[in-house]
Design an enzyme around this catalytic site. Structure first.
Site, mmCIF file in Angstrom:
data_model
loop_
_atom_site.group_PDB
_atom_site.id
_atom_site.type_symbol
_atom_site.label_atom_id
_atom_site.label_comp_id
_atom_site.label_asym_id
_atom_site.label_seq_id
_atom_site.Cartn_x
_atom_site.Cartn_y
_atom_site.Cartn_z
ATOM 1 N N ARG A 30 -11.645 -5.496 1.773
ATOM 2 C CA ARG A 30 -10.630 -6.515 2.052
ATOM 3 C C ARG A 30 -10.033 -7.058 0.746
ATOM 4 O O ARG A 30 -10.754 -7.298 -0.229
ATOM 5 C CB ARG A 30 -11.230 -7.650 2.879
ATOM 6 C CG ARG A 30 -11.692 -7.157 4.243
ATOM 7 C CD ARG A 30 -11.762 -8.247 5.296
ATOM 8 N NE ARG A 30 -12.391 -7.706 6.501
ATOM 9 C CZ ARG A 30 -11.761 -6.998 7.442
ATOM 10 N NH1 ARG A 30 -10.460 -6.767 7.329
ATOM 11 N NH2 ARG A 30 -12.410 -6.516 8.486
ATOM 12 N N ASP A 31 -8.707 -7.241 0.770
ATOM 13 C CA ASP A 31 -8.027 -7.839 -0.384
ATOM 14 C C ASP A 31 -8.525 -9.276 -0.556
ATOM 15 O O ASP A 31 -8.695 -10.018 0.410
ATOM 16 C CB ASP A 31 -6.511 -7.820 -0.180
ATOM 17 C CG ASP A 31 -5.757 -8.075 -1.471
ATOM 18 O OD1 ASP A 31 -5.139 -7.135 -1.997
ATOM 19 O OD2 ASP A 31 -5.799 -9.228 -1.981
ATOM 20 N N ILE A 32 -8.762 -9.673 -1.796
ATOM 21 C CA ILE A 32 -9.308 -10.998 -2.087
ATOM 22 C C ILE A 32 -8.284 -12.104 -1.802
ATOM 23 O O ILE A 32 -8.658 -13.265 -1.620
ATOM 24 C CB ILE A 32 -9.781 -11.042 -3.568
ATOM 25 C CG1 ILE A 32 -10.838 -12.104 -3.778
ATOM 26 C CG2 ILE A 32 -8.616 -11.210 -4.522
ATOM 27 C CD1 ILE A 32 -11.562 -11.972 -5.108
ATOM 28 N N ASN A 88 1.977 0.031 -4.460
ATOM 29 C CA ASN A 88 2.768 -0.456 -5.582
ATOM 30 C C ASN A 88 2.511 0.456 -6.773
ATOM 31 O O ASN A 88 1.350 0.751 -7.099
ATOM 32 C CB ASN A 88 2.387 -1.894 -5.925
ATOM 33 C CG ASN A 88 2.882 -2.885 -4.884
ATOM 34 O OD1 ASN A 88 3.979 -2.725 -4.341
ATOM 35 N ND2 ASN A 88 2.083 -3.890 -4.591
ATOM 36 N N GLU A 96 -0.436 -4.503 -10.321
ATOM 37 C CA GLU A 96 -1.293 -5.338 -11.182
ATOM 38 C C GLU A 96 -2.611 -4.671 -11.516
ATOM 39 O O GLU A 96 -3.162 -4.889 -12.607
ATOM 40 C CB GLU A 96 -1.558 -6.684 -10.491
ATOM 41 C CG GLU A 96 -0.315 -7.565 -10.432
ATOM 42 C CD GLU A 96 -0.565 -8.894 -9.741
ATOM 43 O OE1 GLU A 96 -1.630 -9.062 -9.125
ATOM 44 O OE2 GLU A 96 0.333 -9.756 -9.828
ATOM 45 N N VAL A 97 -3.149 -3.902 -10.594
ATOM 46 C CA VAL A 97 -4.427 -3.218 -10.831
ATOM 47 C C VAL A 97 -4.130 -1.723 -10.937
ATOM 48 O O VAL A 97 -3.625 -1.113 -9.983
ATOM 49 C CB VAL A 97 -5.430 -3.495 -9.693
ATOM 50 C CG1 VAL A 97 -6.722 -2.713 -9.929
ATOM 51 C CG2 VAL A 97 -5.724 -4.994 -9.583
ATOM 52 N N HIS A 101 -4.378 2.102 -5.257
ATOM 53 C CA HIS A 101 -4.854 1.488 -4.016
ATOM 54 C C HIS A 101 -3.715 1.418 -3.019
ATOM 55 O O HIS A 101 -2.597 1.036 -3.363
ATOM 56 C CB HIS A 101 -5.412 0.074 -4.268
ATOM 57 C CG HIS A 101 -4.514 -0.811 -5.078
ATOM 58 N ND1 HIS A 101 -4.394 -0.701 -6.451
ATOM 59 C CD2 HIS A 101 -3.672 -1.798 -4.710
ATOM 60 C CE1 HIS A 101 -3.524 -1.584 -6.882
ATOM 61 N NE2 HIS A 101 -3.060 -2.265 -5.847
ATOM 62 N N HIS A 103 -2.308 -0.583 0.058
ATOM 63 C CA HIS A 103 -2.414 -1.837 0.808
ATOM 64 C C HIS A 103 -2.207 -1.504 2.281
ATOM 65 O O HIS A 103 -1.134 -1.002 2.659
ATOM 66 C CB HIS A 103 -1.311 -2.818 0.393
ATOM 67 C CG HIS A 103 -1.424 -3.350 -0.998
ATOM 68 N ND1 HIS A 103 -1.993 -4.565 -1.285
ATOM 69 C CD2 HIS A 103 -1.010 -2.846 -2.183
ATOM 70 C CE1 HIS A 103 -1.932 -4.790 -2.592
ATOM 71 N NE2 HIS A 103 -1.331 -3.766 -3.164
#
Ligand code: AMP
Ligand code: ZN
Length: 119
Positions: A30-32, A88, A96-97, A101, A103
């Site tokens: 899960r995304d934080i 992204n 950003e990371v 990944h 989403h």
């Protein structure tokens, strides 16, 4: 990459995450900072910076990321009403990371694809 990469550290178990699915080659957690009722990140365990390098370097693994995302979508009950799967990539997308990944977003109507029309 290892210790310099946040998501490699999650794969290694060095940083906690709420894991919802794991396969030998992929991990979903899960995304934080969730942006929708369901917001899960799906990654290959092996480090690739973004979806372009993943797809060029190991297209079969890219397919496994999609298969894991779909399995999570099914587990979360998203197949009926639909969902959004988003990578992204690079500066214009605000990545950003830099461990690829997907989403996985769903659980409510998600609105327009972009916040504003850029065309
Ligand atoms: P992106 O902007 O596409 O690179 O997305 C990075 C995503 O990682 C953001 O949605 C963050 O909320 C999420 N994130 C950052 N740190 C963590 C973490 N430790 N566990 C889960 N998700 C995270
Ligand atoms: Zn990594």
């Amino acid at each position: 990459m290892g210790s310099d990469c946040l998501f490699c550290r999650i794969v290694a178990g060095e940083i906690p995450a709420t894991v919802v699915r794991e396969t030998p080659t992929t991990l979903a957690f899960r995304d934080i900072s969730p942006q929708a009722p369901v917001h899960v990140l799906v990654i290959p365990k092996e480090h690739y910076a973004d979806v372009a390098t993943l797809a060029q370097g190991d297209p079969a693994l890219a397919g496994e990321v999609l298969a894991t995302a779909t399995a999570v979508a099914e587990d979360e009950g998203l197949l009926g009403d639909g969902f959004r799967l988003m990578f992204n990539t690079g500066a214009y997308a605000g990545q950003e990371v830099f461990h690829v990944h997907a989403h996985l977003l769903g659980g409510a109507p998600l609105g327009p694809m972009l916040a504003r029309n850029l065309a």
